[in-house]
Design a protein around this motif. Structure first.
Motif: not given
Length: 385
Positions: A176-178, A235-238, A240-241, A285-287
């Motif tokens: 997972e990403s964090v 972060i979203k630029d890198i 993507g979401s 969402p749901t993270g």
């Protein structure tokens, strides 16, 4: 004996104090070999708590057993030990459930006790030559003899387990990403823990270049400097979401980079809910969010009346809309320290990269000032009486 004693806001001194003595059959007294300055100490140092002059600081302690109470069965003179910052009895309901950070016996009227900290009981701190350890059979963790891994083992008292705890509160899973907000000692340990646990991507958010360098070089994290733009958008630029999980390792002294002030850490820049709201925006969402940054029910130095009462403007509607979960609270060190000790012994973990200074006790006042100023290159200070 000599000890670091709180004098008042931004003022500590090394003074002579009474030596500790055995007070109960299950006590031990240790000769301190290493005690650390913690970011949590700065809250008292800055006058942001109800701490009164005379407190001996120091909740991250290790040393050699000097005296043993007659009721102690698992320790003997000469043993090398490290102590959780939590003082815990071992037999109350919370302790039996592994929640040693919330012991109900050691500090009447409050769930939790600690060495050398305001409102956490009558236990003197270990930034001193010696320390009394209550409930010693339960609280002391034995270490290998000799001087091996002293810097790494010292971090078992608090910040390595606390960083690990942040990832567990977030329920981080391999692959997972964090994102970890804060690259101070706990934030760096959270990023390092995420690396050990197999995170696929790690983002470390801070403003101090030297700390972000450590996150990149030792934790394989992507550094995000929040002074250079909205960290959520960076972060979203890198990525993507939104990322899968997030950790708050900052707490109530979070700053808003858009606020003008005389210095980077002027209290006028503070926005206590800033990191929490950025986490909600950053995590998908749901993270899940792990919150180990300190929040307090009262803050005499807060930027507004609401924050002074520990009440924050959290974007709860967005949290609800995204179906996110969160976990909070100080670390139950004993849930992790034995396993982390063994990772260090086997060479699978070495958190000592975080240590920037090891100095004598007499240098404590200077190092408190430098650490409080977030001086470049001052990441973790170890005191050696």
């Amino acid at each position: 004996m000599r000890a670091v004693v709180y004098q008042g806001a931004h003022d500590v001194a090394v003074e002579d104090v009474d030596e500790p003595e055995l007070e109960h059959p299950n006590d031990i007294v240790i000769d301190i070999t290493t005690s650390c300055i913690c970011g949590s100490d700065l809250h008292m140092y800055e006058g942001r708590t109800a701490a009164e002059p005379g407190i001996v600081f120091g909740h991250e302690n290790m040393g050699i057993v000097e005296e043993v109470g007659e009721g102690v069965s698992s320790l003997e003179e000469g043993d090398r030990v490290v102590l959780p910052f939590n003082v815990a009895c071992g037999h109350c309901r919370n302790c039996e459930n592994g929640k040693t950070g919330f012991c109900t016996n050691v500090n009447p009227g409050f769930a939790g006790g600690a060495y050398g900290y305001v409102a956490m009981g009558p236990y003197k701190g270990g930034q001193a030559e010696k320390l009394r350890v209550p409930y010693a059979d339960f609280n002391a963790l034995k270490l290998p003899e000799g001087g091996s891994n002293e810097d790494s083992f010292a971090l078992l008292a608090d910040i390595f387990p606390t960083g690990w705890h942040g990832t567990r509160l977030a329920d981080l899973q391999p692959g997972e990403s964090v994102v970890i907000y804060g690259a101070g000692p706990v934030g760096l340990m959270a990023a390092y823990s995420a690396k050990i646990q197999g995170a696929s991507e790690i983002y470390s958010v801070d403003r101090v270049p030297s700390r972000l360098d450590l996150a990149r070089d030792h934790c394989d994290a992507t550094p995000i400097n929040f002074e250079e733009g909205d960290p959520v958008e960076q972060i979203k630029d890198i990525h993507g979401s939104g990322v899968d999980k997030g950790v708050d390792a900052v707490g109530y002294q979070a700053v808003d980079p858009d606020k003008e002030a005389d210095s980077a850490y002027d209290p006028a820049r503070e926005s206590p809910a800033n990191v929490l709201n950025n986490l909600i925006r950053t995590v998908r969402p749901t993270g899940q969010l792990g919150i180990v940054g300190l929040y307090v029910p009262e803050d005499p130095g807060a930027p507004d009346d609401m924050a002074a009462q520990g009440r924050l403007g959290i974007d709860f509607g967005l949290l609800f809309e995204k179906g996110q979960k969160l976990g909070t609270g100080q670390c139950d060190v004993k849930s992790y320290n034995r396993q982390l000790r063994d990772l260090i012994i086997e060479g699978r973990a070495d958190p000592s990269f975080l240590v920037s200074h090891r100095v004598g006790l007499d240098e404590a006042p200077e190092m408190y000032e430098r650490f409080d100023n977030r001086e470049e290159g001052v990441t973790k200070v170890l005191l050696e009486p």
